[in-house]
Design an enzyme around this catalytic site. Structure first.
Site, mmCIF file in Angstrom:
data_model
loop_
_atom_site.group_PDB
_atom_site.id
_atom_site.type_symbol
_atom_site.label_atom_id
_atom_site.label_comp_id
_atom_site.label_asym_id
_atom_site.label_seq_id
_atom_site.Cartn_x
_atom_site.Cartn_y
_atom_site.Cartn_z
ATOM 1 N N SER A 134 40.510 42.266 63.691
ATOM 2 C CA SER A 134 39.209 41.616 63.877
ATOM 3 C C SER A 134 39.124 41.035 65.278
ATOM 4 O O SER A 134 40.011 40.296 65.701
ATOM 5 C CB SER A 134 39.038 40.487 62.858
ATOM 6 O OG SER A 134 39.084 40.994 61.560
ATOM 7 N N ASN B 49 48.236 31.594 54.328
ATOM 8 C CA ASN B 49 47.909 30.682 53.227
ATOM 9 C C ASN B 49 46.599 29.971 53.512
ATOM 10 O O ASN B 49 45.687 29.916 52.683
ATOM 11 C CB ASN B 49 49.011 29.623 53.046
ATOM 12 C CG ASN B 49 50.227 30.191 52.354
ATOM 13 O OD1 ASN B 49 50.117 31.132 51.575
ATOM 14 N ND2 ASN B 49 51.384 29.637 52.652
ATOM 15 N N MET C 7 18.921 40.757 40.825
ATOM 16 C CA MET C 7 17.749 39.989 40.405
ATOM 17 C C MET C 7 16.558 40.211 41.330
ATOM 18 O O MET C 7 15.415 39.992 40.934
ATOM 19 C CB MET C 7 18.072 38.492 40.372
ATOM 20 C CG MET C 7 18.942 38.092 39.215
ATOM 21 S SD MET C 7 19.300 36.329 39.333
ATOM 22 C CE MET C 7 19.930 36.004 37.713
ATOM 23 N N GLY D 82 15.650 42.979 42.329
ATOM 24 C CA GLY D 82 15.075 44.292 42.062
ATOM 25 C C GLY D 82 15.157 45.149 43.308
ATOM 26 O O GLY D 82 16.062 45.020 44.121
ATOM 27 N N GLU E 101 43.334 39.819 54.344
ATOM 28 C CA GLU E 101 44.164 38.614 54.221
ATOM 29 C C GLU E 101 45.043 38.687 52.978
ATOM 30 O O GLU E 101 45.382 37.673 52.377
ATOM 31 C CB GLU E 101 43.292 37.337 54.193
ATOM 32 C CG GLU E 101 42.352 37.243 55.388
ATOM 33 C CD GLU E 101 42.501 35.979 56.218
ATOM 34 O OE1 GLU E 101 43.290 35.107 55.851
ATOM 35 O OE2 GLU E 101 41.808 35.888 57.243
ATOM 36 N N ASN F 291 43.501 41.534 46.791
ATOM 37 C CA ASN F 291 43.561 40.771 45.548
ATOM 38 C C ASN F 291 44.689 41.268 44.652
ATOM 39 O O ASN F 291 45.176 40.535 43.779
ATOM 40 C CB ASN F 291 42.198 40.788 44.860
ATOM 41 C CG ASN F 291 41.211 39.872 45.570
ATOM 42 O OD1 ASN F 291 41.543 39.272 46.596
ATOM 43 N ND2 ASN F 291 40.013 39.735 45.024
ATOM 44 N N GLU F 292 45.111 42.518 44.874
ATOM 45 C CA GLU F 292 46.273 43.011 44.130
ATOM 46 C C GLU F 292 47.542 42.298 44.589
ATOM 47 O O GLU F 292 48.388 41.894 43.783
ATOM 48 C CB GLU F 292 46.423 44.533 44.330
ATOM 49 C CG GLU F 292 45.369 45.385 43.616
ATOM 50 C CD GLU F 292 43.998 45.348 44.283
ATOM 51 O OE1 GLU F 292 43.913 44.975 45.476
ATOM 52 O OE2 GLU F 292 43.004 45.674 43.625
#
Lengths: 273, 419
Positions: free
Chosen positions: B196, B277, B375, B377, B401, B404-405
């Site tokens: 990044s 962290n 919502m 649409g 970062e 999620n696994e």
């Protein structure tokens, strides 16, 4: 919110402090509701303010900014931020401190007194504080965005018998006088007034700064004094009684007509012509 | 900005008004007018509320009006970020002696959450920059701190965090970029992927191999742009996070002074993980801001859009859906703030809690934003409406970062390892 400026460094006013000119600048901060959708209370006595987030009146922010700017230019010794209201209005004082005011005064007004607190009572408080703090300059927002009264500045000046520079879009300190450019209906008017004086800030006076993180932390150490209106010898009873608050009438649909004769006819029918 | 027919009042969060007009139209009230159950200022100290207010104001005035343009034109908003740095946002949890603001992890989370409502992508980059500044401040010696941190805190210079490589993402410890000691320099060879800010930033915090295999052989070097042998790949074309450029960072016999090494040889992986962290809390906070903004957008839409003779807000399914979204948002917020507090206090559960927060919050907030889009649409799918940008921007938070696994790996290891 008004900024009582105490101590302008122009050197022409001798006061009691050792060798320093003490101009105090006081700002009166108004704690305003941020209203998204205004709802009238069911009993028509006012507008719903419970649960509505409040913050500093935008014109008061401009007033504080102007006071802090004057201090940065070393034209003013000390900036005192004042707010009249319940406990929560201390938040606005803290914001003013984070923007650069030196100390705050919270005039505690709550409950019934707060509901009936109007420009006359506030201006009496400001006048009393100005005398107590030995202020030379009072800067307020031109009007509050909830009641749009546009009276406090003018009344304060009258009570103190000080000159006023209202709707200020430019302020220049010039010796012991102040040059004020005012926004009036016809354009811009430039006046020169003596100090001590009352100024009210208009939209284009400046763009208020963001408080920086370090300043917010420094503001924690700045003092906010608590004062009661009674201590200042001010009677808060209102001479005004709100009879009724109601929504504006619902917009009615209009009528379309084909010809000018029809239009005139309809206007006559409605008794407008 | 374009708006469509009957929904012309559904505007991007505060993007219509310049700072002065804000005074007249209380645009901020669209976000903070009526006190409600999702108000992010509940439970905060007065000082934290002040920080939050500045961040919200900055987001509404300086970021939200440009969020769409930055995304569409892929602009790296240097001037805006420098303005943010002037307020103290360049090194929020970096120590004041070197120009930082010295605030806590919780203060930081609150600030990023608020800034994110203005632009997720820019806020996320600011959080990465903050992470790098903190790493140098915490693990660097005094010369390094004084040399790099002041410029980073003021955002005179920008930073990038370089860990991931084409061959090592989740398996970060298997990285291959080598740093061979030659006299008083390290010579780097290898490449980093998905960096990044890469190419536009000035200071690169690079994890590289100075020793043997595995985590223990990794060190952390600070490489400055302009060093011979440092080059960049092409700018990647992404689904979101478009206000920050992403490029490969390539080292070809790139000689870096040994004095640029943070900490000891072999300490690099540890430094990287400690940085992450906090980075995980920051990224989760960015997701929170996006979800908060999306819930408000959805709420406004439900109150205005009519079908079947009444506003969508009268539809029980949508009422319940909104309630669920709000509940997930508040639960997420509480988890992030608790993790921030745990990290600040260096509690035993800090690392697991940061992982749990990142896992839970990025997933749930993505769902919240996605449902907010639903919502809307058909309008939700148009780039004229902000909600799609929130969805696209926070999708990547579930990946970077630490995917999620990987978060699940960290948590299960904590549970199943015999102590």
């Amino acid at each position: 919110m008004g900024v009582l400026i105490t101590g302008t460094n122009t050197g022409s006013c001798e006061r009691d402090s050792p060798g320093h000119v003490r101009y105090n600048s006081v700002s009166e901060l108004k704690w305003r509701p941020l209203l998204l959708r205004i709802r009238v209370k069911p009993d028509n006595t006012g507008v719903v303010t419970d649960g509505v987030k409040h913050s500093m009146n935008p014109f008061c922010e401009i007033a504080v900014e102007e006071a802090v700017k004057l201090k940065e230019k070393k034209l003013v010794k000390e900036v005192v931020a004042v707010s009249c209201g319940p406990q929560q209005s201390q938040e606005t004082i803290r914001t003013a401190l984070a923007m650069g005011a030196d100390r705050g005064i919270h005039v505690e007004v709550s409950g019934k007194d707060y509901e009936t607190l109007g420009p006359l009572q506030v201006s009496k408080i400001m006048a009393a504080l100005a005398k107590k703090e030995d202020a030379q300059l009072i800067i307020l927002g031109k009007q509050a965005i909830d009641d749009d009264c546009n009276q406090t500045g003018q009344m304060t000046a009258a009570l103190l018998d000080w000159p006023q520079g209202t709707f200020a879009s430019e302020v220049t300190l010039d010796g012991d006088k102040i040059k004020v450019v005012r926004e009036i209906d016809g354009g811009l008017e430039t006046i020169k007034i003596n100090t001590p004086a009352v100024l009210t800030a208009d939209l284009r006076l400046n763009t208020p700064r963001y408080a920086t993180l370090p300043n917010i932390m420094k503001a924690k150490k700045k003092k906010i004094a608590n004062v009661k209106a009674a201590d200042l010898g001010v009677n808060l009873t209102s001479r005004l009684e709100v009879l009724k608050v109601e929504d504006p009438p619902q917009r009615q649909a209009g009528m379309k007509v084909e010809t000018v004769e029809d239009l005139v006819g309809k206007l006559k029918e409605a008794g407008k012509v | 900005m374009a708006a469509l027919g009957p929904l012309s009042r559904i505007t991007r969060l505060g993007c219509n008004f310049c700072r002065n007009h804000r005074l007249m139209f209380n645009r901020n009230s669209q976000k903070r007018g009526i006190a409600s159950c999702i108000d992010p200022s509940y439970g905060l100290t007065d000082e934290q509320k002040e920080f939050q207010k500045v961040a919200f104001d900055f987001a509404a005035n300086e970021m939200a009006p440009h969020m769409a343009e930055w995304d569409q034109k892929e602009v790296f908003p240097v001037e805006t970020m420098r303005k943010a740095a002037q307020l103290g946002f360049g090194g929020i949890y970096t120590r004041p002696e070197v120009g930082g603001s010295g605030l806590s992890r919780l203060d930081t989370s609150i600030i990023f959450e608020a800034l994110s409502t203005g632009c997720v992508s820019t806020t996320a980059y600011i959080s990465i920059h903050n992470m790098c500044a903190w790493m140098i401040d915490t693990f660097g010696n005094d010369e390094q701190r004084e040399s790099f941190c002041p410029d980073l805190c003021s955002m005179e210079k920008f930073a990038s965090y370089c860990l991931t490589e084409p061959g090592s993402g989740s398996d970060a410890a298997s990285l291959l970029t080598s740093a061979q000691r030659k006299g008083d320099h390290y010579v780097l060879n290898g490449s980093k992927a998905f960096i990044s800010g890469g190419g536009d930033t000035d200071v690169y915090v690079v994890m590289c191999r100075t020793g043997g295999k595995g985590a223990k052989g990794i060190s952390c070097l600070v490489v400055e742009k302009g060093t011979p042998g440092l080059s960049f790949g092409k700018k990647e074309r992404k689904v979101g996070w478009n206000s920050q450029p992403t490029r490969a960072v390539i080292f070809e016999d790139c000689a870096v002074p040994a004095t640029n090494r943070l900490g000891e040889e072999g300490q690099g992986f540890n430094i990287a993980m400690k940085g992450l962290n906090g980075g995980r809390i920051n990224i989760a906070s960015c997701s929170l801001g996006a979800a908060h903004a999306s819930v408000l957008l959805a709420k406004d839409h439900l109150l205005v859009r009519k079908q079947f003779g009444e506003t969508l807000a009268n539809n029980q399914f949508l009422q319940f859906k909104l309630a669920e979204m709000a509940t997930k948002l508040v639960a997420s917020r509480l988890l992030v703030r608790e993790a921030a507090t745990a990290l600040q206090e260096d509690r035993a559960d800090a690392v697991s809690l940061c992982s749990m927060a990142k896992l839970f919050v990025t997933d749930e907030c993505f769902n919240v934003c996605n449902q907010a889009l639903q919502m809307h649409g058909g309008y939700g799918y148009l780039k004229d409406y902000a909600v799609q940008q929130f969805v696209r921007d926070i999708r990547v938070h579930q990946i970077l970062e630490g995917t999620n696994e990987v978060m699940r790996m960290i948590i299960s290891r904590n549970l199943l390892t015999e102590s």
